[in-house]
Design a protein around this motif. Structure first.
Motif, PDB file in Angstrom:
ATOM      1  N   ASP A 142      10.259   3.312  -7.324  1.00  0.00           N
ATOM      2  CA  ASP A 142       8.882   3.128  -6.778  1.00  0.00           C
ATOM      3  C   ASP A 142       8.541   4.404  -6.593  1.00  0.00           C
ATOM      4  OD1 ASP A 142      10.126   3.841  -4.478  1.00  0.00           O
ATOM      5  OD2 ASP A 142       9.660   2.139  -3.348  1.00  0.00           O
ATOM      6  N   ASP A 154       7.315   6.184  -3.831  1.00  0.00           N
ATOM      7  CA  ASP A 154       7.931   6.918  -2.875  1.00  0.00           C
ATOM      8  C   ASP A 154       9.426   7.455  -3.182  1.00  0.00           C
ATOM      9  OD1 ASP A 154       8.032   7.935  -0.156  1.00  0.00           O
ATOM     10  OD2 ASP A 154       9.592   6.168   0.390  1.00  0.00           O
ATOM     11  N   ASP A 164      14.978   8.351  -0.140  1.00  0.00           N
ATOM     12  CA  ASP A 164      14.638   7.156  -0.078  1.00  0.00           C
ATOM     13  C   ASP A 164      15.535   6.058  -0.432  1.00  0.00           C
ATOM     14  OD1 ASP A 164      12.298   5.423   0.120  1.00  0.00           O
ATOM     15  OD2 ASP A 164      11.964   5.093  -1.903  1.00  0.00           O
ATOM     16  N   HIS A 206      14.149   6.314   5.035  1.00  0.00           N
ATOM     17  CA  HIS A 206      13.306   5.804   6.082  1.00  0.00           C
ATOM     18  C   HIS A 206      13.567   4.160   6.381  1.00  0.00           C
ATOM     19  CE1 HIS A 206      10.106   3.862   3.571  1.00  0.00           C
ATOM     20  NE2 HIS A 206      10.682   4.305   2.773  1.00  0.00           N
ATOM     21  N   HIS A 207      14.865   3.830   5.584  1.00  0.00           N
ATOM     22  CA  HIS A 207      15.135   2.571   5.403  1.00  0.00           C
ATOM     23  C   HIS A 207      16.161   2.301   6.644  1.00  0.00           C
ATOM     24  CE1 HIS A 207      14.163   2.970   1.181  1.00  0.00           C
ATOM     25  NE2 HIS A 207      13.685   1.712   1.563  1.00  0.00           N
ATOM     26  N   THR A 220       9.386   7.813   2.749  1.00  0.00           N
ATOM     27  CA  THR A 220      10.082   8.843   2.689  1.00  0.00           C
ATOM     28  C   THR A 220       9.103  10.363   2.960  1.00  0.00           C
ATOM     29  OG1 THR A 220      11.954   7.883   1.833  1.00  0.00           O
ATOM     30  CG2 THR A 220      12.053  10.288   1.576  1.00  0.00           C
ATOM     31  N   ASP A 229       4.040   2.911  -0.296  1.00  0.00           N
ATOM     32  CA  ASP A 229       5.046   2.335   0.867  1.00  0.00           C
ATOM     33  C   ASP A 229       4.226   1.616   2.229  1.00  0.00           C
ATOM     34  OD1 ASP A 229       7.257   2.755  -0.736  1.00  0.00           O
ATOM     35  OD2 ASP A 229       8.459   3.544   0.874  1.00  0.00           O
TER      36      ASP A 229
HETATM   37 MN   LIG Z   1      10.397   4.174   0.551  1.00  0.00          MN
END
Ligand SMILES: [Mn+2]
Length: 340
Positions: A36, A38, A100, A126-127, A145, A175
């Motif tokens: 994606d 990000d 990411d 950032h997950h 991210t 995002d």
């Molecule tokens: Mn992301």
């Protein structure tokens, strides 16, 4: 953004990560499976930043057979090398920075690498479901991210050039669903403001991204929307598409980015929207969205079934399973987890 508002965790990790980059000569970045913006823009922004620091940098495309045409205005996209992680000669590099990516199967789902690698590794993400798999891990629950990278670049004294600004903005914008998903706050808007001041052409880049749809994607949605099924008092709503349907309609599945789970969860009472795609024999990819992150945290459901993600958006990749078996597993786990 006022530098005093940079998060303590980022402030603490920034010098450690910079030291690793300074030690390295040749640095590797990747795009995660089904990349994606990000993922791609984080890698491209880091490439430009590390080049400012005098480093040689390679960004590989990863599992994806191709990148979406809609990404073609991201600065530096032409430099992405069409290789997967297992196709690079790892000892050529001193450092791998995963961006990411919450787990090694987000480096490559086809051949997940075993950590620790033979070279140094850093994980910036950032997950919520991140498994802290690298030598140094900077995991901060925030919008994208690229929002973490922006703060790192401020601390490292990186010049936010047009190319860096545009990439950072596109990760942040997408995002956050166009600056509207949790946890967007005034600081995210402040970052966005600083970035678009340097990259005022962002409107054209968003337009190009959103209007480079291939017609197969529309046919894909037509097939998927024909298959809507509801489960557990309509709390869980699924669409699915089989490998046979993909093949019969000549759909290049890597080029499809669908918004169907979001469309489904836009219905009041349809609390979790999902799409299940049988991508290869026995491989079923699930993407899900929640309209109620307190009651229906989809990252919990995904993690319980071997996937990962965020409270509002998560995914699973099942292997050795049929579409119907995947549906059954999801429904029975959802019933248990959400007390339905
Ligand atoms: Mn992301």
């Amino acid at each position: 953004m006022n530098p005093s508002e940079i998060s303590p965790l980022i402030r603490e990790q920034a010098p450690l990560i910079l030291a690793e980059i300074q030690k390295a000569k040749n640095i590797l970045f990747h795009c995660h499976p089904s990349p994606d913006p990000d993922s791609v823009c984080s890698a491209l922004a880091m490439k430009l930043a590390c080049e400012q620091l005098g480093k040689k940098v390679t960004v590989i495309r990863g599992d994806a057979a191709l990148l979406s045409d809609g990404f073609s205005l991201f600065p530096g996209i032409e430099s992405v090398v069409g290789k997967n992680f297992n196709e690079v000669d790892l000892p050529e590099f001193d450092l791998f920075i995963a961006l990411d990516s919450g787990s090694p199967d987000r480096v490559s789902a086809k051949n997940p690498p075993i950590f620790p690698l033979s070279i140094r590794s850093i994980n910036i993400d950032h997950h919520k479901s991140n498994t802290q798999f690298a030598d140094i891990n900077l995991v901060e629950m925030c919008t994208s991210t690229t929002v973490i990278l922006y703060q790192l670049f401020l601390l490292w004294g990186i010049e936010i050039t047009h190319g860096i600004a545009l990439n950072l903005f596109m990760g942040l914008y997408t995002d956050s669903g166009g600056l509207k998903y949790h946890p967007v706050d005034y600081r995210v808007f402040q970052i966005a403001t600083a970035l678009v001041k340097t990259a005022p052409d962002f409107v054209d880049v968003i337009f190009h991204m959103e209007n480079s749809q291939n017609k197969q994607a529309i046919y894909f949605e037509k097939i998927a929307l024909n298959s809507i099924e509801t489960f557990l008092s309509e709390n869980i709503v699924m669409t699915s598409i089989s490998l046979k349907q993909i093949q019969e309609n000549g759909i290049a599945i890597d080029s499809i980015h669908t918004d169907i789970p979001n469309k489904l969860k836009s219905v009041i009472g349809w609390n979790v929207g999902m799409i299940l795609v049988e991508r290869e024999p026995g491989i079923v990819k699930v993407s899900m969205r929640s309209r109620d992150i307190e009651r229906f945290d989809v990252s919990k459901l995904a993690v319980a079934l071997g996937g990962g993600g965020h409270r509002a958006a998560a995914g699973i990749r099942f292997s050795g399973i049929s579409l119907d078996e995947a549906k059954e597993k999801i429904v029975s786990k959802a019933k248990e987890l959400y007390n339905l």
